[in-house]
Design a protein around this motif. Sequence first.
Motif, PDB file in Angstrom:
ATOM      1  N   ASP A 145       1.002  -1.572  -0.495  1.00 34.41           N
ATOM      2  CA  ASP A 145       0.205   0.573  -0.233  1.00 34.41           C
ATOM      3  C   ASP A 145       0.815   1.609  -0.360  1.00 34.41           C
ATOM      4  O   ASP A 145       0.376   1.542  -0.909  1.00 34.41           O
ATOM      5  CB  ASP A 145      -0.789  -0.206   1.141  1.00 34.41           C
ATOM      6  CG  ASP A 145      -1.592  -1.211   1.357  1.00 34.41           C
ATOM      7  OD1 ASP A 145      -2.296  -1.566   0.671  1.00 34.41           O
ATOM      8  OD2 ASP A 145      -2.141  -1.414   2.347  1.00 34.41           O
ATOM      9  N   SER A 146       1.945   1.100   0.900  1.00 34.96           N
ATOM     10  CA  SER A 146       2.585   2.445   0.294  1.00 34.96           C
ATOM     11  C   SER A 146       3.470   2.356  -0.627  1.00 34.96           C
ATOM     12  O   SER A 146       3.320   3.385  -1.218  1.00 34.96           O
ATOM     13  CB  SER A 146       4.118   2.287   1.985  1.00 34.96           C
ATOM     14  OG  SER A 146       3.876   1.539   3.119  1.00 34.96           O
ATOM     15  N   ILE A 147       3.726   1.611  -1.107  1.00 34.65           N
ATOM     16  CA  ILE A 147       4.545   1.673  -2.861  1.00 34.65           C
ATOM     17  C   ILE A 147       3.500   2.316  -3.320  1.00 34.65           C
ATOM     18  O   ILE A 147       3.794   2.615  -4.400  1.00 34.65           O
ATOM     19  CB  ILE A 147       5.217   0.808  -3.266  1.00 34.65           C
ATOM     20  CG1 ILE A 147       6.002   0.420  -4.017  1.00 34.65           C
ATOM     21  CG2 ILE A 147       4.352  -1.133  -3.229  1.00 34.65           C
ATOM     22  CD1 ILE A 147       7.313   1.802  -3.887  1.00 34.65           C
ATOM     23  N   VAL A 148       2.299   1.773  -3.293  1.00 35.83           N
ATOM     24  CA  VAL A 148       1.542   2.374  -4.588  1.00 35.83           C
ATOM     25  C   VAL A 148       1.532   3.908  -4.329  1.00 35.83           C
ATOM     26  O   VAL A 148       1.131   4.784  -4.865  1.00 35.83           O
ATOM     27  CB  VAL A 148       0.102   1.759  -4.517  1.00 35.83           C
ATOM     28  CG1 VAL A 148      -0.870   2.396  -5.340  1.00 35.83           C
ATOM     29  CG2 VAL A 148       0.494   0.325  -4.934  1.00 35.83           C
ATOM     30  N   ALA A 149       0.434   3.880  -3.043  1.00 38.87           N
ATOM     31  CA  ALA A 149       0.728   5.914  -2.310  1.00 38.87           C
ATOM     32  C   ALA A 149       2.106   6.615  -2.661  1.00 38.87           C
ATOM     33  O   ALA A 149       1.295   7.275  -3.317  1.00 38.87           O
ATOM     34  CB  ALA A 149       0.238   5.638  -0.529  1.00 38.87           C
ATOM     35  N   MET A 150       3.243   5.854  -2.515  1.00 37.28           N
ATOM     36  CA  MET A 150       4.349   7.027  -2.961  1.00 37.28           C
ATOM     37  C   MET A 150       4.380   6.914  -4.519  1.00 37.28           C
ATOM     38  O   MET A 150       4.247   7.878  -4.958  1.00 37.28           O
ATOM     39  CB  MET A 150       5.866   5.648  -2.527  1.00 37.28           C
ATOM     40  CG  MET A 150       6.748   6.831  -3.253  1.00 37.28           C
ATOM     41  SD  MET A 150       7.844   5.551  -2.574  1.00 37.28           S
ATOM     42  CE  MET A 150       7.954   5.999  -1.268  1.00 37.28           C
ATOM     43  N   HIS A 151       4.187   6.019  -5.467  1.00 36.87           N
ATOM     44  CA  HIS A 151       3.353   5.944  -6.646  1.00 36.87           C
ATOM     45  C   HIS A 151       2.767   6.938  -7.118  1.00 36.87           C
ATOM     46  O   HIS A 151       3.151   7.758  -8.004  1.00 36.87           O
ATOM     47  CB  HIS A 151       3.053   4.629  -7.101  1.00 36.87           C
ATOM     48  CG  HIS A 151       2.881   4.999  -8.901  1.00 36.87           C
ATOM     49  ND1 HIS A 151       4.690   4.891  -9.795  1.00 36.87           N
ATOM     50  CD2 HIS A 151       2.584   4.601  -9.446  1.00 36.87           C
ATOM     51  CE1 HIS A 151       4.414   4.709 -11.249  1.00 36.87           C
ATOM     52  NE2 HIS A 151       2.833   5.194 -10.945  1.00 36.87           N
ATOM     53  N   ARG A 152       1.884   6.850  -6.448  1.00 37.23           N
ATOM     54  CA  ARG A 152       0.655   7.877  -6.304  1.00 37.23           C
ATOM     55  C   ARG A 152       0.141   9.776  -6.360  1.00 37.23           C
ATOM     56  O   ARG A 152       0.423  10.362  -7.253  1.00 37.23           O
ATOM     57  CB  ARG A 152      -0.708   7.090  -6.153  1.00 37.23           C
ATOM     58  CG  ARG A 152      -1.291   6.603  -6.966  1.00 37.23           C
ATOM     59  CD  ARG A 152      -2.672   5.940  -6.893  1.00 37.23           C
ATOM     60  NE  ARG A 152      -3.065   5.214  -7.600  1.00 37.23           N
ATOM     61  CZ  ARG A 152      -4.600   4.870  -8.627  1.00 37.23           C
ATOM     62  NH1 ARG A 152      -5.510   5.880  -7.786  1.00 37.23           N
ATOM     63  NH2 ARG A 152      -5.006   3.874  -8.541  1.00 37.23           N
ATOM     64  N   THR A 153       1.516   9.065  -4.993  1.00 38.78           N
ATOM     65  CA  THR A 153       1.737  11.238  -4.766  1.00 38.78           C
ATOM     66  C   THR A 153       2.950  11.683  -5.745  1.00 38.78           C
ATOM     67  O   THR A 153       2.578  12.981  -6.214  1.00 38.78           O
ATOM     68  CB  THR A 153       2.270  11.112  -3.254  1.00 38.78           C
ATOM     69  OG1 THR A 153       2.000   9.846  -2.506  1.00 38.78           O
ATOM     70  CG2 THR A 153       2.563  12.457  -2.948  1.00 38.78           C
TER      71      THR A 153
END
Length: 411
Positions: A145-153
């Motif tokens: 979840d963190s890596i997808v949140a990072m990617h989208r941010t």
Amino acid sequence: MNTENALRTIELIRCAGQAVSAYGTAQRSVREAHDEHSAALAQLNHWNHHIHTTGEGDRASPAHTALLAAVHEHQEAEQKLHKAEARLKRASVTLQAHRPTLNRYPAERTRRSSTTVLLDRMADYPVDLVRAADLIIIQTSAGKDSIVAMHRTVAAAKAADCLHKVRAMHCDLGTAEWPGVRELARRQAERYGIPFLVVTPGGGFLGMVENRGKWPDAQRRLCTSKLKRDPTGPVITAWVRELGLDRQAIVLNVMGVRGAESASRALKARLTLDTRTTSANRLVLTWNIIHELSEQEVWQDIASNGLEYHPIYDTGLPRLSCVYCVLAGPDWLILATRVCFALELPLPEAYAALERRIGHSFKRDYTLNAIIAAARMLDALDGPVTWRHGDALRQHLGPAAADQYLATLTP
Ligand code: SF4
């Protein structure tokens, strides 16, 4: 939507709310000080009257000593009352300064709901949000979840030409975590060229348990507040100071929280005002940027964008948390133990020893010792657990998606 105006309104509402509560507190202080002053005055009058009527006024008499004490108490109460009245006066001036906002948003409920509506609308415009921010902090556990949140941010920041505002922060919980988590978090941040900071709360998870002599649980999740939330405040303070702004900084604190994870997370909003961390020099918003994504959509984002995930997901474990998470159920804990056996990690024994030492069971209904025994039994029956790179994607998206993903990773 004008994000800057919305942020200004949110701050005005917040300050107006603070002024109301400061005024209320000051009123209470005056009432209390007034009561104390009346009581002290009554004592003073009593001893004055006593000495006057009995004539016991010589310096050595108990009545004289009591009179001196009453004089002293009366003086202190008078000072306290003056201070409380001055405070009330200042609070009243501040309250008047916020009168226009309070006329518009008179009740606390109205202020809260107006803030919520504004934040919800702002969450619909991530690029504008990023543009309006001065600092964007991604809290990463290195998990999916963190890596997808990072990617989208990062995608929103690039679209706004604001990648320079983005930084990542990782709380390292020490040996309680799976190997390679910190290194993976670093690589994930490096992929986007964003600054990366590791915070290591003293003693980590196991140190905290040893000191308390108790495991945390769902009701008292001290591990997240002490080891993950508390270290964030000083980092925000330091990074805001670095900005050197002469106005309030707008800080976005990005989390990989999804509503589908649990009932309590489903109740969280996409964007909220962090009242605990917000102050006159920084307005901090918690941005749950992937709140609406399903688990499937998270894996889809990982596959489509070739994002590196931790191999622990390939074992069938659903989260990259502490190896033994206090929120996990028995199946999860047993599988985690079997994975430890397969990787030859000493953690099960270390946890079981700690459990014995502090005399407090890891879970209310069963011990870790029982979990380890169950894991041994299953290993004896079925053999050790095995997994292949890409198994998580095979499970969630099918073999073709997994093959395609693995091919993108091959140089
Ligand atoms: S992963 Fe579980 S045990 Fe570890 S800090 Fe988070 S809630 Fe606590």
